[in-house]
Design a protein around this motif. Structure first.
Motif, PDB file in Angstrom:
ATOM      1  N   GLY A 114       1.103  -1.219   0.221  1.00 34.67           N
ATOM      2  CA  GLY A 114       0.079  -0.137   0.277  1.00 34.67           C
ATOM      3  C   GLY A 114       0.660   0.998   0.051  1.00 34.67           C
ATOM      4  N   GLY A 115       0.415   2.302   0.047  1.00 36.36           N
ATOM      5  CA  GLY A 115       1.100   3.843  -0.776  1.00 36.36           C
ATOM      6  C   GLY A 115       1.480   4.152   0.985  1.00 36.36           C
ATOM      7  N   SER A 116       1.251   4.201   2.015  1.00 38.11           N
ATOM      8  CA  SER A 116       1.289   4.724   2.884  1.00 38.11           C
ATOM      9  C   SER A 116       2.706   3.658   3.814  1.00 38.11           C
ATOM     10  CB  SER A 116       0.569   4.036   4.497  1.00 38.11           C
ATOM     11  OG  SER A 116      -0.669   5.111   3.715  1.00 38.11           O
ATOM     12  N   GLU A 117       2.672   2.225   3.100  1.00 40.15           N
ATOM     13  CA  GLU A 117       4.069   1.540   3.281  1.00 40.15           C
ATOM     14  C   GLU A 117       5.393   2.060   2.511  1.00 40.15           C
ATOM     15  OE1 GLU A 117       3.131  -2.833   2.622  1.00 40.15           O
ATOM     16  OE2 GLU A 117       1.990  -2.875   4.894  1.00 40.15           O
ATOM     17  N   PHE A 253      10.416  10.821  -3.727  1.00 42.82           N
ATOM     18  CA  PHE A 253       8.936  11.420  -5.137  1.00 42.82           C
ATOM     19  C   PHE A 253       7.804  10.213  -4.178  1.00 42.82           C
ATOM     20  CE2 PHE A 253      10.722  13.409  -8.379  1.00 42.82           C
ATOM     21  CZ  PHE A 253      11.686  14.469  -8.074  1.00 42.82           C
ATOM     22  N   ASP A 254       7.436  10.704  -3.578  1.00 34.41           N
ATOM     23  CA  ASP A 254       6.073  10.254  -3.874  1.00 34.41           C
ATOM     24  C   ASP A 254       5.178  10.350  -4.457  1.00 34.41           C
ATOM     25  OD1 ASP A 254       3.662   9.517  -3.193  1.00 34.41           O
ATOM     26  OD2 ASP A 254       3.038   9.884  -1.534  1.00 34.41           O
ATOM     27  N   GLU A 255       5.575   9.155  -5.862  1.00 32.50           N
ATOM     28  CA  GLU A 255       4.636   8.653  -6.613  1.00 32.50           C
ATOM     29  C   GLU A 255       3.028   7.860  -6.615  1.00 32.50           C
ATOM     30  OE1 GLU A 255       5.842   9.465 -10.354  1.00 32.50           O
ATOM     31  OE2 GLU A 255       7.716   9.726 -10.217  1.00 32.50           O
ATOM     32  N   GLY A 282       2.553   2.965  -6.025  1.00 32.08           N
ATOM     33  CA  GLY A 282       1.534   2.050  -5.534  1.00 32.08           C
ATOM     34  C   GLY A 282       0.273   2.089  -6.884  1.00 32.08           C
ATOM     35  N   LYS A 283      -0.805   2.237  -5.892  1.00 35.31           N
ATOM     36  CA  LYS A 283      -2.051   2.933  -6.727  1.00 35.31           C
ATOM     37  C   LYS A 283      -1.710   2.171  -8.156  1.00 35.31           C
ATOM     38  CE  LYS A 283      -3.258   6.642  -4.852  1.00 35.31           C
ATOM     39  NZ  LYS A 283      -5.158   6.544  -4.029  1.00 35.31           N
ATOM     40  N   GLY A 284      -1.767   2.799  -8.962  1.00 34.84           N
ATOM     41  CA  GLY A 284      -1.469   2.462 -10.874  1.00 34.84           C
ATOM     42  C   GLY A 284      -0.550   1.299 -10.922  1.00 34.84           C
TER      43      GLY A 284
END
Ligand SMILES: Cc1ncc(COP(=O)(O)O)c(C=O)c1O
Length: 452
Positions: A114-117, A253-255, A282-284
């Motif tokens: 996950g993104g937070s991870e 960078f948080d991409e 993450g996400k995409g």
């Protein structure tokens, strides 16, 4: 469950959706039962166009048979490998493929869920790296106001959005914030380009004032979602890259939103021509078919984590589902779709068309600015285009527009002053026309209500 059971408030009241007031939600609940391509279908059979890829996630579209097929095939082979003792073929292949598409030499990858991870891992990696390279006091993290880096305590401490964090304070110590490059409403009341990206230079001031031997990293989203698709001028990220290098501060960078083709290149890092030291994704990455995230970092940084078992220098971090074979198989299929169908090019082309449709709304006298890259596009509303005066806080113009659009069958991300569009990268011109027709009607209806 039949429709009546699905909508029963006695059941729904026991659910907690993300960042949602459930009392309001259960009055008119949205229950989605199917999705295909760029469309959702709700429990009443109503079609809703996904103008937001769910939440910046479903890059390759819903019901992608290749991704679904890869997941099914992987389930038949091995669904879980012991993460402490072993890895597995899809995870190995995904790391290799990601190394090929990430910018620069960001070839060492840690797979997560996950993104937070991912943002947590990036900040922990930065701290441990400095400890193992002779700078044990470098621990502070500089982030930005309006930034969002996730819901867990470290990620939240880097987050700069009051509404998401004050109820959980105190945050972790060692997190500092600067203003983002919101040129349209410069917090320093300067004007671009005469400002010479003053906002980037404030980061250097902060590093020097805090003591560069105490600062571990700068973390930022190349394009910030919260705040209204905050898109930096061309010189901003190169200036930060250069000052981080001078002070031995790692650039993260948080991409998680901007990765995997969203901004018209594989990563926003390519779009802006700046390579960070650590890139969070993450996400995409799996298009939402299954939880998948990761960080990519320089091989030269990775060297600081090599040694014997007795040295205890391995990255001291892990999650049960990191490198899961089913998630990795989904990520591989998703990446293949993005590369083989050249979805970043499509994001550029369709993003330009979306922008041109938004620009044609200028005659309504409420378009402050249109921002973004590729298929991450935001529009900021103003009451007065000359003075840039926003609508009053009680009007919540953007929220009214967004809610009206949703009723008419279009999902967007809305805020009192802006709306963001981020449809799946498979959209075509007809889809964008459909989105923009609903959006235009919604803006006009809201204007009528507001202006009377
Ligand atoms: C930029 C950014 N970083 C991090 C996160 C956290 O990701 P997740 O919700 O998967 O933990 C999000 C989520 O919206 C995000 O938009």
């Amino acid at each position: 469950m039949d429709t009546e059971q699905l909508l029963a408030s006695e059941t729904l009241r026991h659910m907690v959706l993300d960042l949602r007031q459930m009392q309001t939600f259960i009055e008119d609940p949205l229950v989605i039962t199917k999705a295909d391509g760029v469309w959702y279908e709700d429990v009443h059979g109503r079609r809703i166009m996904d103008g937001l890829s769910g939440i910046f996630v479903v890059t390759v579209g819903h019901n992608n048979r290749r991704v679904i097929g890869a997941i099914k095939a992987q389930l038949d082979t091995i669904a879980f490998a012991p993460p402490l003792h072993a890895t597995n073929p899809p995870a190995i292949e995904l790391v290799r493929r990601l190394g090929e598409v990430t910018p620069g030499n960001l070839n060492t990858i840690k797979l997560l869920s996950g993104g937070s991870e991912a943002t947590e891992a990036a900040m922990k990696l930065a701290r441990q790296y400095h400890k193992q390279t002779g700078h044990p006091n470098k621990y502070k993290i500089i982030a930005r106001y309006y930034g969002y880096h996730g819901a867990t305590m470290g990620a939240l401490s880097a987050t700069g959005t009051r509404r998401r964090k004050t109820m959980f304070e105190p945050m972790l110590p060692g997190f500092l914030h600067v203003h983002p490059p919101t040129c349209f409403r410069c917090p320093y009341e300067k004007t671009y380009p005469a400002c010479d990206v003053f906002c980037a230079r404030t980061i250097e001031d902060m590093i020097q004032l805090e003591g560069s031997d105490t600062v571990a990293a700068v973390i930022l989203e190349p394009i910030g979602n919260t705040g209204g698709v905050v898109t930096p001028p061309a010189e901003y990220l190169p200036a930060i890259r250069e000052l981080c290098d001078r002070h031995n501060v790692l650039l993260i960078f948080d991409e998680i939103i901007t990765g995997f083709g969203r901004t018209g290149q594989m990563f926003a890092s390519h779009t802006f021509g700046v390579t960070p030291d650590i890139l969070c994704m993450g996400k995409g990455m799996s298009s939402g078919y299954i939880p998948l995230a990761g960080i990519a970092f320089r091989d030269t940084m990775a060297e600081a984590f090599w040694g014997s078992d007795e040295d205890e220098v391995e990255f001291s971090h892990g999650h049960t589902y990191g490198g899961n074979p089913v998630a990795a198989a989904a990520g591989l299929a998703c990446l293949a779709e993005i590369v083989e169908r050249d979805l970043p090019a499509r994001a550029r082309e369709m993003g330009a068309y979306l922008r041109s449709r938004l620009e044609s709304l200028a005659e309504l006298g409420i378009v402050g600015e249109i921002r973004g890259k590729g298929l991450l596009v935001g529009i900021e509303f103003v009451k007065n285009t000359e003075t840039r005066e926003p609508f009053g806080p009680d009007v919540k113009f953007g929220v009214q527009v967004g809610k009206t659009a949703l009723k008419k069958g279009l999902l967007t991300r809305f805020d009192p002053n802006w709306i963001a569009f981020a449809p799946p990268l498979i959209v075509n011109r007809e889809h964008i026309d459909y989105m923009m027709d609903i959006f235009t009607d919604s803006v006009k209806e809201t204007l009528k209500k507001v202006r009377g």
